[in-house]
Design a protein around this motif. Sequence first.
Motif, PDB file in Angstrom:
ATOM      1  N   VAL A   1       4.955   2.861 -12.705  1.00 55.41           N
ATOM      2  CA  VAL A   1       5.562   2.992 -11.119  1.00 55.41           C
ATOM      3  C   VAL A   1       4.489   2.802 -10.009  1.00 55.41           C
ATOM      4  CG1 VAL A   1       7.085   4.372  -9.529  1.00 55.41           C
ATOM      5  CG2 VAL A   1       7.287   4.701 -12.243  1.00 55.41           C
ATOM      6  N   PRO A   2       4.227   1.675  -9.517  1.00 57.11           N
ATOM      7  CA  PRO A   2       3.345   1.334  -8.146  1.00 57.11           C
ATOM      8  C   PRO A   2       3.922   1.853  -7.193  1.00 57.11           C
ATOM      9  CG  PRO A   2       4.690  -0.549  -8.890  1.00 57.11           C
ATOM     10  CD  PRO A   2       4.911   0.226  -9.801  1.00 57.11           C
ATOM     11  N   SER A   3       2.952   2.750  -6.583  1.00 56.09           N
ATOM     12  CA  SER A   3       3.449   3.690  -5.288  1.00 56.09           C
ATOM     13  C   SER A   3       2.550   3.490  -4.067  1.00 56.09           C
ATOM     14  CB  SER A   3       3.897   4.993  -5.580  1.00 56.09           C
ATOM     15  OG  SER A   3       4.562   5.008  -6.865  1.00 56.09           O
ATOM     16  N   TYR A   4       3.108   3.088  -2.908  1.00 55.96           N
ATOM     17  CA  TYR A   4       2.046   3.241  -1.766  1.00 55.96           C
ATOM     18  C   TYR A   4       2.995   3.796  -0.738  1.00 55.96           C
ATOM     19  CZ  TYR A   4      -0.693   1.486   2.287  1.00 55.96           C
ATOM     20  OH  TYR A   4      -1.284   1.558   3.236  1.00 55.96           O
ATOM     21  N   ASN A   5       2.522   4.982  -0.178  1.00 56.51           N
ATOM     22  CA  ASN A   5       3.150   5.656   0.989  1.00 56.51           C
ATOM     23  C   ASN A   5       4.472   5.835   0.505  1.00 56.51           C
ATOM     24  OD1 ASN A   5       0.747   5.645   2.343  1.00 56.51           O
ATOM     25  ND2 ASN A   5       1.568   4.088   3.672  1.00 56.51           N
ATOM     26  N   GLU A   6       5.028   6.455  -0.558  1.00 54.92           N
ATOM     27  CA  GLU A   6       6.394   6.619  -1.116  1.00 54.92           C
ATOM     28  C   GLU A   6       6.678   8.109  -1.405  1.00 54.92           C
ATOM     29  OE1 GLU A   6       8.480   4.315  -1.452  1.00 54.92           O
ATOM     30  OE2 GLU A   6       7.393   2.453  -1.910  1.00 54.92           O
ATOM     31  N   GLU A   7       6.101   8.866  -0.474  1.00 57.52           N
ATOM     32  CA  GLU A   7       6.469  10.372  -0.593  1.00 57.52           C
ATOM     33  C   GLU A   7       7.803  10.705  -0.420  1.00 57.52           C
ATOM     34  OE1 GLU A   7       4.415  12.654   2.242  1.00 57.52           O
ATOM     35  OE2 GLU A   7       5.281  11.757   3.802  1.00 57.52           O
ATOM     36  N   ASP A   8       8.696   9.860   0.521  1.00 59.72           N
ATOM     37  CA  ASP A   8       9.916  10.029   0.605  1.00 59.72           C
ATOM     38  C   ASP A   8      10.866   9.448  -0.413  1.00 59.72           C
ATOM     39  OD1 ASP A   8       9.665  11.447   2.833  1.00 59.72           O
ATOM     40  OD2 ASP A   8       9.563   9.613   4.216  1.00 59.72           O
ATOM     41  N   ARG A   9      10.810   8.154  -1.069  1.00 59.89           N
ATOM     42  CA  ARG A   9      11.606   7.421  -1.685  1.00 59.89           C
ATOM     43  C   ARG A   9      11.339   7.897  -3.290  1.00 59.89           C
ATOM     44  NH1 ARG A   9      12.152   1.333  -0.220  1.00 59.89           N
ATOM     45  NH2 ARG A   9       9.878   1.292  -0.845  1.00 59.89           N
TER      46      ARG A   9
ATOM     47  N   GLY B   1      -3.449   3.919  -3.015  1.00 59.44           N
ATOM     48  CA  GLY B   1      -4.233   4.279  -2.048  1.00 59.44           C
ATOM     49  C   GLY B   1      -3.467   4.490  -0.862  1.00 59.44           C
ATOM     50  N   SER B   2      -2.611   5.453  -1.039  1.00 58.15           N
ATOM     51  CA  SER B   2      -1.537   5.926  -0.011  1.00 58.15           C
ATOM     52  C   SER B   2      -2.221   6.758   0.785  1.00 58.15           C
ATOM     53  CB  SER B   2      -0.397   6.701  -0.674  1.00 58.15           C
ATOM     54  OG  SER B   2       0.365   5.922  -1.512  1.00 58.15           O
ATOM     55  N   LYS B   3      -1.635   6.767   2.360  1.00 55.13           N
ATOM     56  CA  LYS B   3      -2.211   7.674   3.454  1.00 55.13           C
ATOM     57  C   LYS B   3      -1.192   8.676   3.317  1.00 55.13           C
ATOM     58  CE  LYS B   3      -4.274   3.792   5.915  1.00 55.13           C
ATOM     59  NZ  LYS B   3      -3.939   2.694   4.967  1.00 55.13           N
ATOM     60  N   ASP B   4      -0.124   8.885   2.725  1.00 55.96           N
ATOM     61  CA  ASP B   4       0.600  10.081   2.889  1.00 55.96           C
ATOM     62  C   ASP B   4       0.579  11.070   1.648  1.00 55.96           C
ATOM     63  OD1 ASP B   4       1.932   8.810   0.679  1.00 55.96           O
ATOM     64  OD2 ASP B   4       3.924   8.417   1.744  1.00 55.96           O
TER      65      ASP B   4
ATOM     66  N   LEU C   1      -5.785   5.698  -7.008  1.00 54.43           N
ATOM     67  CA  LEU C   1      -6.486   4.614  -6.700  1.00 54.43           C
ATOM     68  C   LEU C   1      -7.420   4.961  -5.498  1.00 54.43           C
ATOM     69  CD1 LEU C   1      -4.499   1.279  -7.588  1.00 54.43           C
ATOM     70  CD2 LEU C   1      -5.566   2.899  -8.960  1.00 54.43           C
ATOM     71  N   VAL C   2      -8.668   4.457  -5.485  1.00 55.90           N
ATOM     72  CA  VAL C   2      -9.583   4.935  -4.301  1.00 55.90           C
ATOM     73  C   VAL C   2      -9.146   4.152  -3.258  1.00 55.90           C
ATOM     74  CG1 VAL C   2     -12.033   4.649  -3.693  1.00 55.90           C
ATOM     75  CG2 VAL C   2     -11.491   5.456  -5.962  1.00 55.90           C
ATOM     76  N   LYS C   3      -8.737   2.829  -3.202  1.00 54.44           N
ATOM     77  CA  LYS C   3      -8.284   2.015  -2.122  1.00 54.44           C
ATOM     78  C   LYS C   3      -7.243   0.928  -2.723  1.00 54.44           C
ATOM     79  CE  LYS C   3     -11.625  -1.929  -3.018  1.00 54.44           C
ATOM     80  NZ  LYS C   3     -12.320  -2.793  -2.458  1.00 54.44           N
TER      81      LYS C   3
END
Length: 301
Positions: free
Chosen positions: A49-57, A89-92, A115-117
């Motif tokens: 499951v690739p996730s980037y800033n997905e805290e809500d979904r 590399g999410s910001k959330d 991931l680091v970035k």
Amino acid sequence: ICMIAHVTARKMPTFHRHEEEKFFVNAEGRKESVPSIHDPPTRELSVVVPSYNEEDRLPLMMDEALDYLEKRQKQDPSFTYEVIVVDDGSKDQTTKVAMKYCKKYGSDKVRVLSLVKNRGKGGAVRMGVFSSRGKKILMADADGATKFADIEKVEEGLKNLQPWPNQMAISCGSRAHLEKDSIAKRSYFRTLLMYGFHFLVWFLCVKEIRDTQCGFKLLTREAALRTFSTLHIERWAFDVELLYIAQHLRIPIAEIAVNWTEIEGSKLVPFWSWLQMGRDLLFIRLRYMTGAWQLETRKCN
């Protein structure tokens, strides 16, 4: 354009893990080394499951997926699985949200790779694939747009491709049957972009698959190793290169209709994302055509 595509191409980008990416944190808070796709499989199914800033979904998708997987395991104790959430590399608080599931179900069933970035969706999926333990590997989007139980349809599509040459086969979820309904809900501009993208995919790269972008794809372990080891594109158009590689390697591919619902919060910016993907599609074709990219396999560390 051919010259630019050839000269600017990297022959085979090195797959590199930062030191922090060689480990995952287990349910007890201790670091463990990630496994390798080169190791023998120890699970029936890996879900990446690739996730980037997905805290809500992410919670909705994880609840549905794990509910299905747990019920299936109770019905068939021989069925084993793992879910690998790759935080790109999410910001959330994506990692924190995913770790709650790790603690609830145990790190043998749910693992979080941070991931680091940001690498892009393709880079995040590849990282999860290379860290998986399953005989079959499923790519699934974090938004939960595809009903997880539809994995049974995709598995049936994979099974119907047997006998698999060199144990390699791919089954793709598809939204092509929903296209008429989606057009009615889209603006003329977005519809034009969609048709333009479909034409470029068909004209330049992949002719037999109507929907290359559905994030619900099931691969045998051997097919995942072979295709992702050759992959160059790390952003949105990685699905197209993946299928382009598979077709040139004569890996059988099934396209299976799945239930799909558009979920708010897409990271795709309509004009600029399509422009980037259009450029990537052109470069995929030209770079393989001119020999700048070749269907060789790289070693992943």
